[in-house]
Write an enzyme that holds these catalytic residues in place. Structure first.
Site: not given
Ligand code: FAD
Length: 508
Positions: A305, A308, A336, A372, A390, A413
């Site tokens: 993650e 990502w 749209w 997420n 979006w 997005w």
């Molecule tokens: P954990 O599951 O604990 O993951 C650890 C870290 O991995 C996160 O803190 C984050 O830095 C990174 N990570 C995890 N999943 C993703 C992902 N899909 N993409 C990029 N990094 C990821 N994340 C943001 O940090 N900022 C945003 O503005 C953001 N906008 C999003 C918009 C949409 C539509 C979607 C679907 C996802 C978005 N995310 C965003 C990704 C993800 O949802 C969040 O990073 C995650 O929910 C943060 O929670 P956590 O720290 O508990 O994640």
């Protein structure tokens, strides 16, 4: 010919050629007495901060500085991010004070304000950690060139990513657009080093420059709509490390399954801490890797993650128009829904009549963060069932998320809309009711954020429009769905087919 700046006295000797032994000479000269400005941006921490560590090694005193500089940034921080930033700056200033230092705060634009501070303090150097959004990159490149031309020791470092965007490329020398091969390559190159430890003291300059109070930046909301955020989060470096410790002790075990269950505390909630650089990605990576007793499958999934996040920055760096334009140009003319605005407003307020969507949107409003799995569901609902652009969703998230991050938000997005890197195929439309039944089986997450449904049992709660009686009246106690899920899905697929007839076969 590099112009040379006399250490300490602020004058520039533009006509002096730098001798070939410049690096050695300049370093030893500076060691006598030299001042570095460390420009804090989104690296609001003392531990594992490469710019700060380098400044401390090369210079006798350090001036930590924060500049408010977003007047002409199209992606200036949104309201929730500003509220977080306010607290994070206070925490950083307190941490600096404990080491005999302080945070100097100035109002931008950064070029003028930093130039003024260099002149005022006679600083020899400006050090900072790199950021990758297009606006900041352009500004930083200009400043670095200009300062170096004036003989200033202007240096930037990697403090925010595990792998910088230019460090990996495909076999044909191009940027990656698909995560799996990106990660296969990038994950092999993560530095094996330990994070730099927090300095024990920070040598102050002989005279401190003037500073604005942090409050003068007007980052904190006047009406306290953010109170709910701080029941969940503690901005600042200590809060970030406490969150990592909690995660290492608890949720990392079982992460690969529980990360999809929004009612459970199965994730790290580190995203805003990472966004503001209150903890380094390397500290998080290593912290997960050394969590006592954590099963390898969970550690690997969590680290993926983090991958990502790296991928999002890679894509943003190489495709810098993606914050406003689809990576896949075919989607530019997507039809749209006309008059989608009232539906968008219902989505923003958590009043769509689809419980999981409303729970997510209300979690976002109340806490500044959304799980997420639910981000994916609400985004799909907006772009596919409501058929709103979006970018409208991305902008709302930008304003309301404490972790609003241009790279990750854009990737998320465009992924949901099917037009970005490694995106979900457009024809795969999430069914929010099935998602709800699968990932919030007992309805606990919905009950937490949509209290008007709390009396419904775990069967009825996912589709309240099908259930009345026992004191609950659909349409009165809770809105009916603003769109029909089946019809809106078909309309979305038809819109896609109209855009590209080859997609017609994808309907099945
Ligand atoms: P954990 O599951 O604990 O993951 C650890 C870290 O991995 C996160 O803190 C984050 O830095 C990174 N990570 C995890 N999943 C993703 C992902 N899909 N993409 C990029 N990094 C990821 N994340 C943001 O940090 N900022 C945003 O503005 C953001 N906008 C999003 C918009 C949409 C539509 C979607 C679907 C996802 C978005 N995310 C965003 C990704 C993800 O949802 C969040 O990073 C995650 O929910 C943060 O929670 P956590 O720290 O508990 O994640």
């Amino acid at each position: 010919m590099i112009p040379w700046r006399m250490p300490g006295n602020g004058s520039t000797v533009a006509d002096r050629t730098v001798p070939y032994f410049w690096p050695f000479f300049s370093r030893s000269a500076r060691l006598m007495s030299s001042t570095a400005i460390v420009w804090f941006r989104r690296d609001l921490r003392l531990a594992d901060n490469p710019a700060l560590s380098a400044a401390l090694k090369a210079h006798t005193s350090v001036i930590p500085v924060f500049m408010a500089d977003d007047a002409d940034d199209p992606w200036a921080p949104g309201g929730a991010s500003m509220a977080w930033l306010h607290r994070s700056l206070i925490a950083l200033n307190a941490a600096l004070s404990r080491l005999g230092s302080r945070l100097i705060v100035r109002d931008g634009p950064a070029d003028n304000a930093l130039d003024a501070m260099i002149a005022e303090t006679g600083a020899d150097a400006v050090y900072w950690n790199r950021l990758y959004d297009p606006h900041t990159r352009r500004r930083d490149e200009t400043l670095k060139r200009r300062w170096r031309e004036r003989g200033l020791d202007a240096r930037s470092f990697n403090g925010n990513l595990l792998i910088e965007p230019w460090e990996v490329e495909t076999g044909t020398g191009n940027p990656y657009k698909v995560f799996t091969p990106f990660w296969r390559n990038a994950s092999q190159r993560i530095p094996g080093r330990e994070p730099y430890t927090k300095p024990r003291n920070l040598k102050p300059p002989t005279k401190w420059p003037e500073t604005l109070p942090i409050e003068a930046l007007a980052l904190a909301p006047r009406i306290r709509w953010d109170d709910g955020f701080w029941e969940v989060f503690t901005p600042g470096e200590e809060g970030a490390h406490a969150a990592l410790r909690r995660f290492r002790r608890g949720a990392i075990t079982g992460y690969h399954e529980m990360r999809d269950v929004p009612a459970d505390d199965g994730v790290s909630q580190l995203s805003a801490h990472l966004h503001f650089g209150e903890i380094s990605p390397l500290a998080v990576w290593n912290g997960a890797g050394s969590a006592p007793g954590a099963p390898p499958v969970d550690v690997e999934h969590f680290q993926r993650e983090l991958g990502w996040r790296e991928f999002a920055h890679h894509v943003l760096y190489h495709f810098d128009r993606t914050p406003t334009e689809p990576l896949n140009a075919k989607y530019r003319n997507f039809p749209w829904r006309d008059g989608h605005e009232p539906l968008l407003a219902a989505w923003q307020r958590g009043q769509t009549g689809i419980p999981l969507v409303d729970a997510g949107m209300r979690q976002l409003w109340q806490t500044g963060w959304m799980h997420n799995r639910v981000r994916m569901v609400v985004a799909s609902f907006l772009v596919k069932n409501i058929r709103a652009p979006w970018l409208d969703g991305a902008r709302w998230f930008w304003d309301t998320l404490v972790d609003g991050d241009l790279a990750s938000n854009t990737l998320g997005w465009q992924w949901a809309a099917g037009c970005g890197a490694d995106a979900a195929p457009y024809f795969r439309v999430f069914n929010p009711v099935l998602q709800s039944k699968k990932f919030d089986k007992a309805g606990d997450y919905i009950r937490r954020f949509v209290p008007e449904l709390s009396q419904l049992d775990s069967k009825a709660i996912h589709e309240p429009w099908l259930h009345s009686g026992a004191g609950f009246s659909p349409g009165k106690d809770y809105p009916l769905p603003i769109v029909d899920l089946k019809t809106s899905r078909e309309e979305a697929l038809a819109a896609l087919a109209a855009l590209d007839p080859s997609k017609q076969s994808a309907k099945t």
